[in-house]
Design an enzyme around this catalytic site. Structure first.
Site, mmCIF file in Angstrom:
data_model
loop_
_atom_site.group_PDB
_atom_site.id
_atom_site.type_symbol
_atom_site.label_atom_id
_atom_site.label_comp_id
_atom_site.label_asym_id
_atom_site.label_seq_id
_atom_site.Cartn_x
_atom_site.Cartn_y
_atom_site.Cartn_z
ATOM 1 N N LYS A 160 56.593 69.818 55.673
ATOM 2 C CA LYS A 160 57.208 68.496 55.601
ATOM 3 C C LYS A 160 57.171 67.815 56.958
ATOM 4 O O LYS A 160 56.817 66.631 57.066
ATOM 5 C CB LYS A 160 58.660 68.613 55.122
ATOM 6 C CG LYS A 160 58.823 68.934 53.649
ATOM 7 C CD LYS A 160 60.288 69.137 53.308
ATOM 8 C CE LYS A 160 60.463 69.490 51.836
ATOM 9 N NZ LYS A 160 61.858 69.823 51.493
ATOM 10 N N GLN A 203 67.510 71.218 52.588
ATOM 11 C CA GLN A 203 66.621 72.152 51.914
ATOM 12 C C GLN A 203 67.415 73.094 51.005
ATOM 13 O O GLN A 203 68.352 73.755 51.448
ATOM 14 C CB GLN A 203 65.820 72.962 52.948
ATOM 15 C CG GLN A 203 64.803 73.921 52.351
ATOM 16 C CD GLN A 203 63.688 73.198 51.614
ATOM 17 O OE1 GLN A 203 63.231 72.149 52.038
ATOM 18 N NE2 GLN A 203 63.248 73.761 50.511
ATOM 19 N N ASP A 261 65.803 62.752 48.421
ATOM 20 C CA ASP A 261 65.557 63.678 47.318
ATOM 21 C C ASP A 261 65.954 63.064 45.979
ATOM 22 O O ASP A 261 65.571 63.572 44.918
ATOM 23 C CB ASP A 261 66.339 64.987 47.526
ATOM 24 C CG ASP A 261 65.446 66.154 47.912
ATOM 25 O OD1 ASP A 261 64.225 66.067 47.674
ATOM 26 O OD2 ASP A 261 65.963 67.149 48.447
#
Length: 302
Positions: free
Chosen positions: A56, A100, A123
Site C-alpha cells: 500500500k 489494517q 475503507d
C-alpha cells in the site's frame, strides 16, 4: 457468430489503468496546492499484514500521494489506538485513514472503525458511509466491492436488467456490492452458505459474485452458460508437495468452461483493492479541499 467463453478478466491490467488515472488526477491536485495523504495503522507483526501495508505504501507514493505509516505493538491498549486515530482525524495533511484488519482480540474493531472521521474513512466501513451507500450514494465505498464492480463493467459496461447473485452477506463485501448492483439497476439475489438449493440459485445468475470464503465451493456446473463470474475469495490451500497455493471460492477451470468471463485468483479482484483505496483517498482529498470528486479516474466508477 457466437463469442467464445472463458475470457479471463485481467485484474492487474485494469488496476494499472485505474492507478494511472489516479496519478494523473493527483498531479493536478498537487499543482493546485493539495497533496493527498494516506495514513495506515498497523498493530502487531502479522507477516501477511506487513507485506500488504508495504505494498500500500509503495503504490501510494508511486501515484504521487504522501504515505504515513503508524505501527503499534499488538499489546497496545485500545485507548492508545483511539488516540492515534483522533490525532490523524485532526491532521490536515492526512486525507485518508486505514486501520489494517484484523486487530488483536482485545480491541473492539467496531469502536475503532466508528472513531475514524467518515470523510477520511477510505475503507468505507464507517456506519455513515454504509448508510450513504444504502441510501443511494454520496459516501466512500468499500474498496473490494468497488473494484469488483469496475471489473464487471470492464466486460459489460451496461448492467441494467441483469440478474446478479451475490454469494456472501458480509459488511465488507457482500452487502455493499449488493447495494452497488442495485444502484446499477440489476435484479439482485443475496445468498450465503445457509441458502437452500444454492446451486440452482447460482445457475440463474447473469453475474455471479462469489464472496463466501470457502475454497472452490462453487462448481463449474453451478454457472449459467455465458455468465460473468467475479471471484472475490482468497483461500490458501495445501498442495501435495507440502506447500500452499491461493484459490478462489470458484473452481476456476471448470467454471471457465461455462462462463463468458471470469476473474482468476490470484490476479483478479486482489489488485483492484489497493487501486480503489488510492481512488478513495483521491476522492477524500478532493472533497476535503473543496474540489470536485474525480475527473479522469471517475470514468472507472460503477
Amino acid at each position: 457468430m457466437t463469442q467464445p467463453f472463458g475470457r479471463v478478466i485481467d485484474g492487474k491490467a485494469v488496476a494499472a489503468e485505474l492507478r494511472r488515472d489516479v496519478a494523473r488526477d493527483v498531479a493536478e491536485l498537487v499543482a493546485s496546492g493539495c497533496q493527498p495523504g494516506l495514513a495506515v495503522i498497523l498493530m502487531g507483526i502479522d507477516p501477511a499484514s506487513q507485506v500488504y501495508v508495504r505494498n500500500k505504501a509503495k503504490q501510494t507514493r508511486e501515484v504521487g500521494m504522501a504515505s504515513f505509516e503508524h505501527r503499534l505493538p499488538a499489546t497496545a491498549r485500545q485507548t492508545e489506538l483511539l488516540s492515534l486515530v483522533q490525532q490523524l482525524n485532526n491532521d490536515p495533511a492526512v486525507h485518508g485513514i486505514l486501520v489494517q484488519l484484523p486487530l488483536p482480540g482485545h480491541i473492539d474493531e467496531r469502536i475503532v472503525l466508528r472513531a475514524i472521521d467518515p470523510a477520511k474513512d477510505v475503507d468505507g466501513f464507517h456506519p455513515l458511509n454504509a448508510g450513504l451507500l444504502a441510501g443511494g450514494g454520496g459516501g466512500l465505498v468499500p474498496c473490494t466491492p468497488l473494484g469488483s464492480m469496475i471489473l464487471l463493467r470492464s466486460v459489460r459496461p451496461g448492467l441494467r436488467g441483469a440478474h446478479a447473485v451475490v454469494l456472501g452477506r458480509s459488511n465488507i463485501v457482500g452487502k455493499p456490492i449488493a447495494q452497488l448492483l442495485l444502484a446499477a439497476d440489476c435484479t439482485v439475489t443475496v445468498a450465503h452458505s445457509k441458502t437452500e438449493r444454492l446451486p440452482d440459485i447460482c445457475r440463474q445468475a447473469d453475474f455471479l459474485i462469489a464472496a463466501i470464503g470457502r475454497p472452490e465451493m462453487i462448481q463449474g456446473d453451478w454457472i449459467k452458460a455465458g455468465a460473468i463470474v467475479i471471484d472475490v475469495g482468497i483461500n490458501r490451500v495445501p498442495t501435495v508437495d507440502g506447500k500452499t497455493r491461493l484459490v478462489g471460492d470458484v473452481a476456476f477451470e471448470d467454471a471457465r468452461q461455462r462462463a463468458f468471463a471470469i476473474t482468476p485468483v490470484p490476479g483478479g479482484v486482489g489488485p483492484m483493492t489497493i487501486a480503489c483505496l488510492l481512488r478513495n483517498t483521491l476522492q477524500a482529498a478532493r472533497s476535503q479541499s473543496g474540489g470536485s470528486i474525480l475527473s479522469s479516474a471517475g470514468k472507472s466508477l460503477p
